[in-house]
Design an enzyme around this catalytic site. Structure first.
Site, PDB file in Angstrom:
ATOM      1  N   ASN A  30     -12.799   9.973  -2.616  1.00 32.25           N
ATOM      2  CA  ASN A  30     -13.225   9.088  -3.685  1.00 32.25           C
ATOM      3  C   ASN A  30     -13.442   7.706  -3.103  1.00 32.25           C
ATOM      4  OD1 ASN A  30     -13.172  10.936  -5.850  1.00 32.25           O
ATOM      5  ND2 ASN A  30     -10.956  10.783  -5.953  1.00 32.25           N
TER       6      ASN A  30
ATOM      7  N   HIS B 198      -8.387   8.194   2.127  1.00 35.17           N
ATOM      8  CA  HIS B 198      -7.685   9.484   2.145  1.00 35.17           C
ATOM      9  C   HIS B 198      -8.656  10.588   1.790  1.00 35.17           C
ATOM     10  CE1 HIS B 198      -7.288   7.635  -1.826  1.00 35.17           C
ATOM     11  NE2 HIS B 198      -7.329   8.861  -2.335  1.00 35.17           N
TER      12      HIS B 198
ATOM     13  N   GLY C 273     -13.478   6.515  -9.151  1.00 38.61           N
ATOM     14  CA  GLY C 273     -12.101   6.453  -9.630  1.00 38.61           C
ATOM     15  C   GLY C 273     -11.067   6.362  -8.534  1.00 38.61           C
TER      16      GLY C 273
ATOM     17  N   ASP D   8      -0.142  16.179  -2.713  1.00 40.09           N
ATOM     18  CA  ASP D   8      -0.447  15.221  -3.776  1.00 40.09           C
ATOM     19  C   ASP D   8       0.617  15.359  -4.864  1.00 40.09           C
ATOM     20  OD1 ASP D   8      -3.308  13.663  -4.767  1.00 40.09           O
ATOM     21  OD2 ASP D   8      -1.746  14.044  -6.266  1.00 40.09           O
TER      22      ASP D   8
ATOM     23  N   CYS E 296       0.865  -1.177   0.000  1.00 44.00           N
ATOM     24  CA  CYS E 296       0.000   0.000   0.000  1.00 44.00           C
ATOM     25  C   CYS E 296       0.906   1.233   0.000  1.00 44.00           C
ATOM     26  CB  CYS E 296      -0.914   0.020   1.224  1.00 44.00           C
ATOM     27  SG  CYS E 296      -1.769   1.601   1.415  1.00 44.00           S
TER      28      CYS E 296
END
Ligand code: AMP
Length: 112
Positions: free
Chosen positions: A86, A99, A92, A30, A4
């Site tokens: 999401n 998160h 998606g 990000d 992960c």
């Protein structure tokens, strides 16, 4: 959790631009920003989906939202921000570790 990417970031095994960390969460930039400021807030505990919330995780999520609100001015988000989670295929979701996207630093268009 093996393999992960966010667990590896939490563990410091792969680099990230961390802006905040405590015992429960990390906040980092990000890698492919969709706004002038695009951060990810990740609980250190691995679980993938909102549908896996139990009472303890729900309380963790509540504390996390308060932390984001408290930290927002110091993250350059005093003028406002958008939080996005999401969940699953239709949204998606590409990383299967829950998160919260934190988007801001500009006026954000509202798109589907
Ligand atoms: P989602 O599509 O909601 O699962 O979002 C996953 C996000 O993780 C995307 O916005 C990616 O750009 C971001 N991401 C993937 N790998 C990394 C990384 N190593 N460091 C920072 N952000 C990442």
């Amino acid at each position: 959790m093996e393999n992960c990417i966010f667990c590896k970031i939490v563990a410091g095994e792969i680099p990230s631009a961390k802006l905040y960390e405590d015992g429960e969460i990390v906040i980092f930039k990000d890698i492919a920003p969709l706004a002038r400021i695009h951060l990810l807030c990740v609980p250190k505990e691995h679980f993938a989906y909102l549908s896996e919330l139990d009472d303890d995780r729900a309380a963790l999520l509540g504390r996390t939202l308060k932390k984001i609100a408290d930290l927002a001015p110091s993250l350059g988000l005093a003028e406002g921000y958008r939080l996005v989670v999401n969940q699953g295929e239709n949204a998606g979701q590409s990383v299967k570790h829950l998160h919260i996207h934190i988007l801001g630093g500009e006026t954000l268009p509202w798109e589907k």
